[in-house]
Design an enzyme around this catalytic site. Structure first.
Site, PDB file in Angstrom:
ATOM      1  CE  LYS A  15      11.206  49.647  53.666  1.00 42.08           C
ATOM      2  NZ  LYS A  15      10.810  48.237  53.927  1.00 42.08           N
ATOM      3  NE  ARG A  90       8.321  51.456  59.068  1.00 39.11           N
ATOM      4  CZ  ARG A  90       9.529  51.029  58.706  1.00 39.11           C
ATOM      5  NH1 ARG A  90      10.464  51.886  58.391  1.00 39.11           N
ATOM      6  NH2 ARG A  90       9.789  49.750  58.651  1.00 39.11           N
ATOM      7  NE  ARG A 129      16.266  42.137  57.838  1.00 40.44           N
ATOM      8  CZ  ARG A 129      15.396  43.149  57.706  1.00 40.44           C
ATOM      9  NH1 ARG A 129      15.432  43.923  56.632  1.00 40.44           N
ATOM     10  NH2 ARG A 129      14.490  43.365  58.635  1.00 40.44           N
ATOM     11  NE  ARG A 162      16.096  44.556  61.831  1.00 40.42           N
ATOM     12  CZ  ARG A 162      15.456  45.318  60.954  1.00 40.42           C
ATOM     13  NH1 ARG A 162      16.044  45.691  59.821  1.00 40.42           N
ATOM     14  NH2 ARG A 162      14.227  45.708  61.186  1.00 40.42           N
ATOM     15  NE  ARG A 173       9.740  44.435  61.295  1.00 39.56           N
ATOM     16  CZ  ARG A 173      10.748  43.725  60.790  1.00 39.56           C
ATOM     17  NH1 ARG A 173      11.083  42.574  61.343  1.00 39.56           N
ATOM     18  NH2 ARG A 173      11.412  44.176  59.766  1.00 39.56           N
TER      19      ARG A 173
HETATM   20  P1  ADP Z   1      13.838  45.985  53.868  1.00 43.75           P
HETATM   21  O1  ADP Z   1      14.857  47.079  54.072  1.00 43.75           O
HETATM   22  O2  ADP Z   1      12.757  46.383  52.912  1.00 43.75           O
HETATM   23  O3  ADP Z   1      13.301  45.437  55.153  1.00 43.75           O
HETATM   24  P2  ADP Z   1      16.127  44.327  53.075  1.00 43.75           P
HETATM   25  O4  ADP Z   1      16.812  45.110  52.002  1.00 43.75           O
HETATM   26  O5  ADP Z   1      16.758  44.300  54.403  1.00 43.75           O
HETATM   27  O6  ADP Z   1      14.582  44.772  53.151  1.00 43.75           O
HETATM   28  O7  ADP Z   1      15.947  42.836  52.521  1.00 43.75           O
HETATM   29  C1  ADP Z   1      15.357  41.804  53.328  1.00 43.75           C
HETATM   30  C2  ADP Z   1      16.116  40.488  53.083  1.00 43.75           C
HETATM   31  O8  ADP Z   1      15.847  40.015  51.765  1.00 43.75           O
HETATM   32  C3  ADP Z   1      17.642  40.582  53.173  1.00 43.75           C
HETATM   33  O9  ADP Z   1      18.120  39.381  53.724  1.00 43.75           O
HETATM   34  C4  ADP Z   1      18.083  40.741  51.715  1.00 43.75           C
HETATM   35  O10 ADP Z   1      19.388  40.189  51.492  1.00 43.75           O
HETATM   36  C5  ADP Z   1      17.034  39.933  50.975  1.00 43.75           C
HETATM   37  N1  ADP Z   1      16.655  40.498  49.676  1.00 43.75           N
HETATM   38  C6  ADP Z   1      16.509  41.806  49.347  1.00 43.75           C
HETATM   39  N2  ADP Z   1      16.106  41.953  48.074  1.00 43.75           N
HETATM   40  C7  ADP Z   1      15.973  40.695  47.574  1.00 43.75           C
HETATM   41  C8  ADP Z   1      15.604  40.154  46.291  1.00 43.75           C
HETATM   42  N3  ADP Z   1      15.236  40.951  45.271  1.00 43.75           N
HETATM   43  N4  ADP Z   1      15.591  38.812  46.139  1.00 43.75           N
HETATM   44  C9  ADP Z   1      15.935  37.992  47.164  1.00 43.75           C
HETATM   45  N5  ADP Z   1      16.311  38.437  48.395  1.00 43.75           N
HETATM   46  C10 ADP Z   1      16.336  39.767  48.594  1.00 43.75           C
HETATM   47  P1  ADP Z   2      12.060  46.995  57.899  1.00 41.55           P
HETATM   48  O1  ADP Z   2      13.039  45.945  57.577  1.00 41.55           O
HETATM   49  O2  ADP Z   2      10.799  46.518  58.557  1.00 41.55           O
HETATM   50  O3  ADP Z   2      11.751  47.892  56.757  1.00 41.55           O
HETATM   51  P2  ADP Z   2      13.366  49.080  59.493  1.00 41.55           P
HETATM   52  O4  ADP Z   2      14.769  48.821  59.812  1.00 41.55           O
HETATM   53  O5  ADP Z   2      13.030  50.104  58.483  1.00 41.55           O
HETATM   54  O6  ADP Z   2      12.719  47.691  59.142  1.00 41.55           O
HETATM   55  O7  ADP Z   2      12.560  49.441  60.836  1.00 41.55           O
HETATM   56  C1  ADP Z   2      12.678  48.659  61.993  1.00 41.55           C
HETATM   57  C2  ADP Z   2      11.783  49.232  63.081  1.00 41.55           C
HETATM   58  O8  ADP Z   2      12.191  50.572  63.400  1.00 41.55           O
HETATM   59  C3  ADP Z   2      10.309  49.373  62.727  1.00 41.55           C
HETATM   60  O9  ADP Z   2       9.600  48.161  62.943  1.00 41.55           O
HETATM   61  C4  ADP Z   2       9.859  50.481  63.687  1.00 41.55           C
HETATM   62  O10 ADP Z   2       9.726  49.979  65.012  1.00 41.55           O
HETATM   63  C5  ADP Z   2      11.074  51.404  63.682  1.00 41.55           C
HETATM   64  N1  ADP Z   2      10.969  52.426  62.636  1.00 41.55           N
HETATM   65  C6  ADP Z   2      11.744  52.544  61.525  1.00 41.55           C
HETATM   66  N2  ADP Z   2      11.374  53.598  60.791  1.00 41.55           N
HETATM   67  C7  ADP Z   2      10.323  54.174  61.436  1.00 41.55           C
HETATM   68  C8  ADP Z   2       9.480  55.285  61.169  1.00 41.55           C
HETATM   69  N3  ADP Z   2       9.631  56.036  60.066  1.00 41.55           N
HETATM   70  N4  ADP Z   2       8.505  55.567  62.068  1.00 41.55           N
HETATM   71  C9  ADP Z   2       8.333  54.834  63.184  1.00 41.55           C
HETATM   72  N5  ADP Z   2       9.076  53.762  63.481  1.00 41.55           N
HETATM   73  C10 ADP Z   2      10.058  53.423  62.623  1.00 41.55           C
END
Ligand code: ADP
Ligand code: ADP
Length: 219
Positions: A15, A90, A129, A162, A173
């Site tokens: 995302k 969420r 990541r 992280r 999660r």
């Molecule tokens: P989210 O915000 O949904 O938690 P991230 O965008 O942080 O996901 O992506 C999670 C990890 O996967 C990061 O290390 C990112 O570089 C990698 N990643 C994201 N999209 C892809 C993809 N389509 N193929 C391979 N790796 C990806």
């Molecule tokens: P992800 O890579 O899991 O998509 P995020 O960076 O979006 O991670 O979120 C990391 C953490 O921040 C979540 O596990 C939660 O603890 C908190 N968080 C993020 N967005 C929300 C939300 N909309 N509501 C509640 N907690 C949240």
């Protein structure tokens, strides 16, 4: 009318990666609730301390503080054309709050791409990541490596892993996503705004599918 896009999908599906590209290509603001919490944690604000106590366990931060934080973010000037929401809402309570909030700004949730991939893919992505300290840019040790180990290509800041990307927290999660966030799939489907996107493809293919889905929804 402003455009609002909600990116829905489990942790690690991509995302944040996609939201950054889409924001550049569409001129919409990128709003990441996770990044806003991490900025608060870095500055050691009261909100940051509270959020960290939940984030470290892989639990959701309570709805009331999360909604208040997002409400405040919407008042910034970069949101005039609309926004890409990454990680918010969420829970069903947050989704209702968002609908109310957007009424005030003269808009609505236009399209909800649901990005999916199997749990093994999510775990592999989260375990590799690397996130940048300054601006939350993300890299992956194998799939999207930085040019220089440990350094962000875009702003030169340090890359770190992280705390909540360790294996036990990742499992929690993913479970929390299934229990508390997955109900939003039916909610947005019933409103006709859901579009399913295969997140198991390479990054640029996912981007192409997202751009097509967004354009299609506007025509
Ligand atoms: P989210 O915000 O949904 O938690 P991230 O965008 O942080 O996901 O992506 C999670 C990890 O996967 C990061 O290390 C990112 O570089 C990698 N990643 C994201 N999209 C892809 C993809 N389509 N193929 C391979 N790796 C990806
Ligand atoms: P992800 O890579 O899991 O998509 P995020 O960076 O979006 O991670 O979120 C990391 C953490 O921040 C979540 O596990 C939660 O603890 C908190 N968080 C993020 N967005 C929300 C939300 N909309 N509501 C509640 N907690 C949240």
């Amino acid at each position: 009318m402003p455009t609002y896009i909600v990116l829905l999908g489990p942790p690690g599906v991509g995302k944040g990666t996609q939201a950054k590209v889409l924001a550049e290509q569409t001129g919409l603001a990128h709003i990441s609730s996770g990044e806003l919490f991490r900025e608060n944690t870095k500055k050691n604000t009261e909100l940051g301390k509270l959020a960290k106590s939940y984030m470290d366990r892989g639990e959701l931060v309570p709805d009331d503080v999360t909604i208040a934080m997002i409400r405040d973010r919407f008042t910034r000037s970069d949101c005039q054309k609309g926004a890409i929401l990454d990680g918010f809402p969420r829970t069903p309570v947050q989704a209702d709050a968002l609908a109310e909030l957007l009424k005030e700004f003269g808009g609505q949730v236009d399209v909800v791409p649901l990005i999916t991939a199997d749990d093994e893919v999510l775990i592999e992505r989260l375990s590799g990541r690397w996130t940048c300290r300054a601006n939350g840019h993300v890299f992956h040790a194998r799939f999207n490596p930085p040019q220089k180990d440990g350094v962000c290509d875009l702003d030169g800041s340090e890359l770190y892993q992280r705390d909540d990307d360790k294996a036990e927290t990742v499992k929690r999660r993913i479970q929390v996503y299934q229990d508390q966030t997955a109900p939003l799939i039916a909610y947005y489907r019933s409103k006709g705004s859901l579009v399913e996107i295969n997140g198991a493809q390479p990054i640029d293919r996912v981007t192409a599918d997202l751009l097509a889905a967004i354009r299609h929804h506007h025509d």
